[in-house]
Write a protein that holds these residues in place. Structure first.
Motif, short mmCIF file in Angstrom:
data_model
loop_
_atom_site.label_atom_id
_atom_site.label_comp_id
_atom_site.label_asym_id
_atom_site.label_seq_id
_atom_site.Cartn_x
_atom_site.Cartn_y
_atom_site.Cartn_z
N LEU A 83 49.71 119.83 5.45
CA LEU A 83 49.05 120.35 5.79
C LEU A 83 47.64 121.56 6.11
O LEU A 83 46.70 121.40 7.01
CB LEU A 83 49.62 120.35 7.30
N SER A 84 47.82 122.52 4.98
CA SER A 84 46.46 123.07 5.00
C SER A 84 45.92 122.31 5.04
O SER A 84 45.21 121.41 4.08
CB SER A 84 46.80 123.96 4.53
N PRO A 85 44.24 122.62 5.01
CA PRO A 85 43.08 122.32 4.33
C PRO A 85 42.63 122.65 2.93
O PRO A 85 41.90 122.17 2.42
CB PRO A 85 41.91 123.97 5.38
N ASP A 86 43.70 123.50 2.58
CA ASP A 86 44.12 123.31 0.65
C ASP A 86 44.67 122.61 0.19
O ASP A 86 45.59 122.74 0.09
CB ASP A 86 43.98 124.91 0.05
N GLN A 87 44.03 121.63 0.16
CA GLN A 87 44.02 120.76 -0.42
C GLN A 87 45.09 120.55 -2.25
O GLN A 87 45.95 119.87 -1.83
CB GLN A 87 44.07 119.34 0.09
#
Length: 327
Positions: free
Chosen positions: A48-52
């Motif tokens: 779920l982090s912005p770093d996909q």
């Protein structure tokens, strides 16, 4: 290499037995998403982090050459997606800004093949189509079902099976297999969707059979809909199967009590990338989708979001879709 529209337009129809039924699904809230170390669905953890760390692929010059000159020269692919939070389709990362999900991942892969910078524009459902009409957006990749009515204005390059699900409160004991099973029930659905169209058709069928029609309800957002479902103000929620299954698995509060093709009882529904009709984009989009299917990156994305069972083997241009309502 580009393939002919005739080949792609081959129907993907299949007969469904009575056991494969129209289903209602819920659109989970942001809180329903699975995170690293959180609730799991089929053993799959979702980042779920912005770093996909997205799956990527290489540009294919022969496919990119088929783009309209205006898009190729601009260097960007303007992509529309729905602002409704629907894990695992399109939703926000835990920074509440970065758009993530299976739809953005597929959109990025398509842009990679076409050698374009993807620009994902999150807008309301109705503004997706207004943006296509005005050429503000090149393509909509937002769980849009191929329908006969939509094809009057838009071209479709398909990329996923469209299955719907009926969601109920956990332990309901219900099985939704045919129109009679929803007679007299209170069912929520999102307006302007193919699931709304199917639910209205079912309600009309039971009314003509002398049974009580469906009490159809509409809510402003997913949180309100699930609150209504869990509190008993509605009996069922009809929506995309991926979101219904995801919410049920990640919260343990709901269950899928019936599934059905989004195109009806005799045709497998398909999700497609939608473009303005005759814009010149549908053929390169379909070729780009075929490329990611061929090179395996498409399968990696679907597996990442636990949607491998919705995979297709080729992208079809404007195949038979959900029929128009008659009468």
């Amino acid at each position: 290499m580009p393939t002919s529209i005739t080949r792609r337009a081959t129907a993907t129809a299949l007969g469904l037995t009575a056991a494969l039924l129209l289903a209602a699904c819920g659109n989970p809230t942001d809180g329903g998403a699975r995170g690293e170390g959180g609730a799991e669905d089929s053993g799959t953890k979702i980042n779920l982090s912005p770093d996909q760390n997205r799956v990527t692929t290489a540009k294919v010059d022969s496919i990119a050459a088929g783009l309209p000159a205006r898009v190729r020269e601009r260097g960007t692919l303007e992509i529309a997606g729905s602002s409704r939070s629907e894990a695992p389709l399109t939703f926000h990362a835990d920074d509440d800004k970065t758009v993530i999900g299976v739809e953005p991942d597929i959109a990025h892969l398509v842009a990679d093949v076409l050698g374009l910078e993807p620009r994902f524009n999150v807008v309301s459902w109705e503004n997706i189509f207004l943006g296509l009409d005005s050429a503000k957006f090149d393509v909509a990749i937002s769980n849009i079902t191929d329908t006969e009515e939509r094809k009057e204005k838009y071209d479709f390059a398909t990329y996923r099976k469209d299955n719907l699900a009926f969601a109920a409160k956990k332990g309901s004991g219900w099985k939704i297999a045919k129109p009679e099973d929803v007679a007299g029930r209170t069912v929520a659905v999102s307006s302007g969707t193919n699931q709304e169209k199917l639910l209205i058709q079912w309600s009309e069928e039971v009314r003509k059979a002398g049974l009580e029609p469906v009490d159809i309800k509409y809510y402003q957002n997913d949180s309100d809909t699930y609150l209504a479902l869990l509190s008993g103000r509605i009996d069922l929620y009809l929506g995309p199967n991926p979101t219904a299954a995801h919410y049920a698995a990640s919260t343990g509060k709901t269950e899928v009590v019936g599934t059905h093709s989004g195109a009806g009882a005799t045709l497998q529904g398909l999700i497609g990338a939608a473009t303005k009709k005759d814009s010149g984009l549908v053929e390169p989009l379909a070729d780009a989708l075929d490329e990611i299917i061929r090179n395996g990156t498409y399968a990696k994305v679907l597996k990442r979001w636990d949607l491998s069972d919705e995979a297709v083997t080729t992208s079809e241009i404007n195949p038979p879709g959900l029929p128009k309502t008659t009468g």
